[in-house]
Motif scaffolding. Sequence first.
Motif, PDB file in Angstrom:
ATOM      1  N   PHE A 118       0.827  -1.212   0.000  1.00 54.93           N
ATOM      2  CA  PHE A 118       0.000   0.000   0.000  1.00 54.93           C
ATOM      3  C   PHE A 118       0.861   1.261   0.000  1.00 54.93           C
ATOM      4  O   PHE A 118       0.598   2.215  -0.741  1.00 54.93           O
ATOM      5  CB  PHE A 118      -0.935  -0.002   1.209  1.00 54.93           C
ATOM      6  N   PHE A 119       1.891   1.290   0.852  1.00 51.37           N
ATOM      7  CA  PHE A 119       2.743   2.475   0.959  1.00 51.37           C
ATOM      8  C   PHE A 119       3.975   2.398   0.060  1.00 51.37           C
ATOM      9  O   PHE A 119       4.803   3.321   0.071  1.00 51.37           O
ATOM     10  CB  PHE A 119       3.174   2.683   2.414  1.00 51.37           C
ATOM     11  N   GLN A 120       4.104   1.310  -0.699  1.00 50.21           N
ATOM     12  CA  GLN A 120       5.234   1.141  -1.619  1.00 50.21           C
ATOM     13  C   GLN A 120       6.578   1.301  -0.893  1.00 50.21           C
ATOM     14  O   GLN A 120       7.456   2.049  -1.308  1.00 50.21           O
ATOM     15  CB  GLN A 120       5.131   2.158  -2.759  1.00 50.21           C
ATOM     16  N   LEU A 128      -2.416   8.493   3.770  1.00 50.03           N
ATOM     17  CA  LEU A 128      -3.189   7.478   3.049  1.00 50.03           C
ATOM     18  C   LEU A 128      -3.507   7.876   1.612  1.00 50.03           C
ATOM     19  O   LEU A 128      -3.562   7.034   0.723  1.00 50.03           O
ATOM     20  CB  LEU A 128      -4.494   7.194   3.802  1.00 50.03           C
ATOM     21  N   TYR A 129      -3.728   9.168   1.381  1.00 55.38           N
ATOM     22  CA  TYR A 129      -4.140   9.625   0.053  1.00 55.38           C
ATOM     23  C   TYR A 129      -2.953  10.085  -0.793  1.00 55.38           C
ATOM     24  O   TYR A 129      -2.847   9.736  -1.972  1.00 55.38           O
ATOM     25  CB  TYR A 129      -5.156  10.760   0.191  1.00 55.38           C
ATOM     26  N   ALA A 130      -2.045  10.853  -0.183  1.00 50.81           N
ATOM     27  CA  ALA A 130      -0.906  11.382  -0.947  1.00 50.81           C
ATOM     28  C   ALA A 130       0.366  10.551  -0.784  1.00 50.81           C
ATOM     29  O   ALA A 130       1.303  10.690  -1.570  1.00 50.81           O
ATOM     30  CB  ALA A 130      -0.624  12.830  -0.535  1.00 50.81           C
ATOM     31  N   ASN A 131       0.420   9.695   0.266  1.00 49.81           N
ATOM     32  CA  ASN A 131       1.572   8.840   0.527  1.00 49.81           C
ATOM     33  C   ASN A 131       2.861   9.636   0.689  1.00 49.81           C
ATOM     34  O   ASN A 131       3.907   9.282   0.147  1.00 49.81           O
ATOM     35  CB  ASN A 131       1.743   7.783  -0.578  1.00 49.81           C
ATOM     36  N   TYR A 132       2.774  10.710   1.478  1.00 47.27           N
ATOM     37  CA  TYR A 132       3.962  11.505   1.794  1.00 47.27           C
ATOM     38  C   TYR A 132       4.199  11.504   3.301  1.00 47.27           C
ATOM     39  O   TYR A 132       3.233  11.501   4.085  1.00 47.27           O
ATOM     40  CB  TYR A 132       3.803  12.949   1.308  1.00 47.27           C
ATOM     41  N   ARG A 151       9.925   7.912   4.460  1.00 44.91           N
ATOM     42  CA  ARG A 151       9.837   8.169   3.021  1.00 44.91           C
ATOM     43  C   ARG A 151       8.423   7.988   2.467  1.00 44.91           C
ATOM     44  O   ARG A 151       8.172   8.346   1.319  1.00 44.91           O
ATOM     45  CB  ARG A 151      10.783   7.226   2.253  1.00 44.91           C
ATOM     46  N   THR A 152       7.510   7.452   3.276  1.00 48.61           N
ATOM     47  CA  THR A 152       6.166   7.166   2.765  1.00 48.61           C
ATOM     48  C   THR A 152       5.091   7.687   3.717  1.00 48.61           C
ATOM     49  O   THR A 152       5.378   8.199   4.797  1.00 48.61           O
ATOM     50  CB  THR A 152       5.956   5.650   2.577  1.00 48.61           C
ATOM     51  N   GLY A 153       3.850   7.480   3.297  1.00 47.49           N
ATOM     52  CA  GLY A 153       2.723   7.930   4.099  1.00 47.49           C
ATOM     53  C   GLY A 153       2.556   7.199   5.415  1.00 47.49           C
ATOM     54  O   GLY A 153       1.824   7.663   6.291  1.00 47.49           O
TER      55      GLY A 153
END
Length: 430
Positions: A6-8, A68-72, A315-317
């Motif tokens: 999900f968060f790559q 969750l939406y922008a993954n930042y 690095r991820t959401g």
Amino acid sequence: MSFESFFQLKEHGSTIRTELLAGLTTFLTMAYIIFVNPAILHDAGMPREAVFVATCLAAAIGSAVMGLYANYPIGMAPGMGLNAYFAYTVVLGSGVAWQAALGAVFMSGCLFVLVSVLGLRGMIVRGIAPSLRTAIGVGIGLFLGLIALKNAGLVVANPATMVAAGNLHQPQVLMAVFGFLLIVTLDHLRVRGAILIGIIAVTLLSFVFGGNHYQGLFAAPPSLAPTFLQMDLQGALSMGVVNVVLVFFLVELFDATGTLMGVAARAGLLTEGKMARLNRALLADSAAIVAGAALGTSSTTAFAESAAGVQAGGRTGLTAVTVALLFLACLFIAPLAGVVPAYATAPALLFVACLMLRELGEIDWQDTTEAVPAAITAISIPFTYSIAEGIGFGFITYAVLKLCTGRARAVAPVVWVIAAVFAARFAWLA
């Protein structure tokens, strides 16, 4: 679907453990807002306990949407400077009811959603001179510094000189000075949560030297009802909302966009200088403002302190989602938040103010048509005790000087529009 996919996480070279630790790091650096924001908005007459809940929920919702939406890996919370403008300029300075001020915040958030969906946000940012963008941040820093010195008792009103030094022998003044020096020292030593530690340390001292009383640590969250959906849209429209919404919009625009790009750059998430999911991040930011106003707090924005989590490997959401969960957990420490005195949050305000002044070096001081409007903006904000007046003076000065020096074509249309709006407002008020 797993966290990994999900968060790559693999694509970003991260792990679940790294993201969780990064989220904790970011939270510790920005958790001071749960004490500072209620204190500032309480000065505007808002119920402290409800604002505390609204602050925690707005930060949790904004951070969760960003993750969750922008993954930042960017934490969201009610922004410093924006809360000061809300409380001290709009409510206390202009006599506007806090419900109507919340209505203005809600409208600015809706406007943000619109310009984000239409892709106009980047165009507006690029059209406004970097010197003015920098000056607004510096001016807000000076404004926060003045408020911090006042809350600490270091600066007091004086009928002869307007302001003067306070009584440096008072316990609260000495504790505030100690707290500020402690924060700066811990920050220099790269201690996580330096600002939060400083606030807690002064609060503990206040029980011994300030006559404060301990009221417990954990309790069920206070009621949100006093602020929930209390924004007065009709009242906002009747108070001449254009000026207030414009200032909220401009400050939110520069603050959030600059923070998003800056944190993304530090995380190595820019491709050829651009954010891959910028529009999603902007929409998350815009939605957080609307949600925060509905809950009962001033504008929610991306926090520059998120860079601390990025430094820790975020690095991820998943980092932002971790921040959201920790803010939700804070709902159960309302008794602690209620005993934090103003002189305990003053050192945090002053430290944030000092950090905001470091942007001064980016102004082109050799070009007076750039430097003078910037200086006017930065100086006018604290001296008029109004972010709105400072921005207005700065934009008008910038446009007039460019026109008088034959460089009118260098001014973007958006600057002419903003300058004209402020000029019309000043003329109408006169």
